[in-house]
Design a protein around this motif. Structure first.
Motif, PDB file in Angstrom:
ATOM      1  N   ASN A 170       0.852  -1.176   0.000  1.00  0.00           N
ATOM      2  CA  ASN A 170       0.000   0.000   0.000  1.00  0.00           C
ATOM      3  C   ASN A 170       0.892   1.231   0.000  1.00  0.00           C
ATOM      4  OD1 ASN A 170      -1.800   2.063   0.419  1.00  0.00           O
ATOM      5  ND2 ASN A 170      -2.832   1.112   2.157  1.00  0.00           N
ATOM      6  N   TRP A 171       0.979   1.882  -1.154  1.00  0.00           N
ATOM      7  CA  TRP A 171       1.918   2.978  -1.338  1.00  0.00           C
ATOM      8  C   TRP A 171       1.338   4.343  -0.958  1.00  0.00           C
ATOM      9  CZ3 TRP A 171       6.726   1.688  -1.787  1.00  0.00           C
ATOM     10  CH2 TRP A 171       7.086   0.500  -2.438  1.00  0.00           C
ATOM     11  N   LYS A 172       0.120   4.411  -0.479  1.00  0.00           N
ATOM     12  CA  LYS A 172      -0.567   5.689  -0.307  1.00  0.00           C
ATOM     13  C   LYS A 172       0.249   6.686   0.505  1.00  0.00           C
ATOM     14  CE  LYS A 172      -4.882   7.764   1.347  1.00  0.00           C
ATOM     15  NZ  LYS A 172      -6.220   7.494   1.951  1.00  0.00           N
ATOM     16  N   THR A 173       0.703   6.291   1.686  1.00  0.00           N
ATOM     17  CA  THR A 173       1.418   7.217   2.564  1.00  0.00           C
ATOM     18  C   THR A 173       2.744   7.636   1.961  1.00  0.00           C
ATOM     19  OG1 THR A 173       0.384   6.239   4.526  1.00  0.00           O
ATOM     20  CG2 THR A 173       2.377   7.550   4.864  1.00  0.00           C
ATOM     21  N   VAL A 174       3.487   6.662   1.440  1.00  0.00           N
ATOM     22  CA  VAL A 174       4.786   6.956   0.830  1.00  0.00           C
ATOM     23  C   VAL A 174       4.614   7.885  -0.363  1.00  0.00           C
ATOM     24  CG1 VAL A 174       6.777   5.963  -0.359  1.00  0.00           C
ATOM     25  CG2 VAL A 174       5.790   4.785   1.618  1.00  0.00           C
ATOM     26  N   LYS A 175       3.653   7.584  -1.207  1.00  0.00           N
ATOM     27  CA  LYS A 175       3.415   8.395  -2.399  1.00  0.00           C
ATOM     28  C   LYS A 175       3.057   9.822  -2.027  1.00  0.00           C
ATOM     29  CE  LYS A 175       0.668   8.475  -6.656  1.00  0.00           C
ATOM     30  NZ  LYS A 175      -0.412   7.801  -7.427  1.00  0.00           N
ATOM     31  N   GLN A 176       2.193   9.985  -1.035  1.00  0.00           N
ATOM     32  CA  GLN A 176       1.789  11.325  -0.611  1.00  0.00           C
ATOM     33  C   GLN A 176       2.973  12.109  -0.060  1.00  0.00           C
ATOM     34  OE1 GLN A 176      -1.427  10.542   2.133  1.00  0.00           O
ATOM     35  NE2 GLN A 176      -2.997  10.654   0.536  1.00  0.00           N
ATOM     36  N   THR A 222       5.458  -2.022  -7.895  1.00  0.00           N
ATOM     37  CA  THR A 222       6.470  -1.084  -7.463  1.00  0.00           C
ATOM     38  C   THR A 222       5.913   0.333  -7.475  1.00  0.00           C
ATOM     39  OG1 THR A 222       7.327  -0.747  -9.714  1.00  0.00           O
ATOM     40  CG2 THR A 222       8.300  -2.544  -8.410  1.00  0.00           C
ATOM     41  N   LEU A 223       6.639   1.241  -6.825  1.00  0.00           N
ATOM     42  CA  LEU A 223       6.353   2.662  -6.902  1.00  0.00           C
ATOM     43  C   LEU A 223       7.505   3.309  -7.658  1.00  0.00           C
ATOM     44  CD1 LEU A 223       4.379   4.944  -5.911  1.00  0.00           C
ATOM     45  CD2 LEU A 223       6.071   5.384  -4.102  1.00  0.00           C
ATOM     46  N   LYS A 224       7.170   3.973  -8.752  1.00  0.00           N
ATOM     47  CA  LYS A 224       8.198   4.571  -9.610  1.00  0.00           C
ATOM     48  C   LYS A 224       8.228   6.077  -9.412  1.00  0.00           C
ATOM     49  CE  LYS A 224       8.952   5.434 -14.539  1.00  0.00           C
ATOM     50  NZ  LYS A 224       8.492   5.034 -15.888  1.00  0.00           N
ATOM     51  N   VAL A 225       9.419   6.588  -9.112  1.00  0.00           N
ATOM     52  CA  VAL A 225       9.643   8.023  -9.029  1.00  0.00           C
ATOM     53  C   VAL A 225      10.453   8.397 -10.264  1.00  0.00           C
ATOM     54  CG1 VAL A 225      10.603   9.908  -7.657  1.00  0.00           C
ATOM     55  CG2 VAL A 225       9.662   7.886  -6.512  1.00  0.00           C
ATOM     56  N   GLY A 255       8.007  18.496 -11.739  1.00  0.00           N
ATOM     57  CA  GLY A 255       7.710  17.633 -12.868  1.00  0.00           C
ATOM     58  C   GLY A 255       8.108  16.191 -12.645  1.00  0.00           C
ATOM     59  N   ILE A 256       8.265  15.802 -11.379  1.00  0.00           N
ATOM     60  CA  ILE A 256       8.619  14.431 -11.037  1.00  0.00           C
ATOM     61  C   ILE A 256       7.340  13.635 -10.830  1.00  0.00           C
ATOM     62  CG2 ILE A 256       9.719  12.955  -9.302  1.00  0.00           C
ATOM     63  CD1 ILE A 256      11.677  15.252  -8.779  1.00  0.00           C
ATOM     64  N   ALA A 257       7.132  12.634 -11.655  1.00  0.00           N
ATOM     65  CA  ALA A 257       5.932  11.803 -11.560  1.00  0.00           C
ATOM     66  C   ALA A 257       6.157  10.666 -10.566  1.00  0.00           C
ATOM     67  CB  ALA A 257       5.569  11.238 -12.928  1.00  0.00           C
ATOM     68  N   VAL A 258       5.191  10.446  -9.699  1.00  0.00           N
ATOM     69  CA  VAL A 258       5.234   9.345  -8.725  1.00  0.00           C
ATOM     70  C   VAL A 258       4.088   8.410  -9.089  1.00  0.00           C
ATOM     71  CG1 VAL A 258       5.273   8.716  -6.282  1.00  0.00           C
ATOM     72  CG2 VAL A 258       6.104  10.982  -7.007  1.00  0.00           C
ATOM     73  N   ILE A 259       4.430   7.225  -9.585  1.00  0.00           N
ATOM     74  CA  ILE A 259       3.443   6.355 -10.231  1.00  0.00           C
ATOM     75  C   ILE A 259       3.449   4.968  -9.605  1.00  0.00           C
ATOM     76  CG2 ILE A 259       2.679   5.377 -12.444  1.00  0.00           C
ATOM     77  CD1 ILE A 259       4.492   7.554 -13.773  1.00  0.00           C
ATOM     78  N   GLU A 260       2.272   4.492  -9.226  1.00  0.00           N
ATOM     79  CA  GLU A 260       2.134   3.101  -8.786  1.00  0.00           C
ATOM     80  C   GLU A 260       2.067   2.231 -10.033  1.00  0.00           C
ATOM     81  OE1 GLU A 260      -0.532   2.150  -5.535  1.00  0.00           O
ATOM     82  OE2 GLU A 260      -0.819   4.307  -5.169  1.00  0.00           O
TER      83      GLU A 260
END
Length: 217
Positions: free
Chosen positions: A75-81, A102-105, A92-97
């Motif tokens: 669950n990437w919600k907290t990390v992504k936020q 994986t979570l891609k930065v 312009g950095i995209a944070v994508i599940e």
């Protein structure tokens, strides 16, 4: 003879390559949408190569979903936020599940490195600080940075440069207290373009570092 897992991963990779090719003609916003929706499966299908697990990771990349093994769903919600609040969106950095779990930065060249350099720009550091915090707070997480260049120049120049850039990202994370054995870096030169190398805009898109976070048991 290929195993069923290998055949599934190969099939997903072939299908995803077509989608990545289509992305070359998209706007940056369109590319982020496509990658989030499934273009990133080309990387996902090769996740076993990406993180060194050729079995369970390949299953995830093939679109089978979370499986029992060394790589787990997360669950990437907290990390992504947290990463997004660090200023990623403004840069312009995209944070994508990603479909593979994986979570891609996605770190573009304009906020990461000057031309032909591998020294991190100051404006990127708060974003990397947020990634380091996530890794420190969640010991089950690992990270791998993959550096890319455009097609200008030769592999003899581009591959080492992309390696140094990926290494600069992981070295910074290590400097913030993340154990080195939880970090990996790889340079792939001009491989896997996401933009048209025939245009200045496309070449700028291709010069990037993709930082992947993933969870293990």
């Amino acid at each position: 003879m290929r195993t069923a897992t290998q055949r599934a991963a190969l099939s997903a990779a072939i299908g995803s390559l077509a989608l990545l090719t289509a992305c070359a003609n998209m706007t940056p916003q369109g590319q982020n949408t496509a990658v989030g929706a499934g273009a990133g499966a080309a990387i996902g299908a090769g996740l076993g190569v990406l993180i060194g697990d050729s079995s369970q990771a390949a299953l995830i990349g093939a679109g089978i979903g979370t499986v029992v093994g060394s790589v787990v769903g997360y669950n990437w919600k907290t990390v992504k936020q947290d990463v997004e609040k660090s200023g990623a969106s403004d840069l312009g950095i995209a944070v994508i599940e990603m479909p593979d779990g994986t979570l891609k930065v996605n770190i573009p060249s304009n906020v990461s490195f000057d031309t032909n350099k591998a020294v991190l720009k100051p404006e990127l550091l708060p974003v990397l600080d947020s990634v380091a915090r996530a890794l420190s707070q969640h010991p089950e997480l690992r990270a791998k940075a993959i550096g890319y260049t455009d097609s200008t120049g030769t592999d003899a120049i581009n591959v080492p440069l992309s390696q140094r850039r990926a290494g600069a990202v992981t070295q910074y994370l290590a400097g913030q207290g993340v154990a080195a054995d939880r970090l990996m870096a790889e340079g792939r030169g001009a491989a896997n373009p996401v933009g048209d190398n025939g245009t200045a805009q496309g070449r700028a898109l291709n010069r990037r570092v993709e930082l992947f976070l993933y969870a293990v048991k």
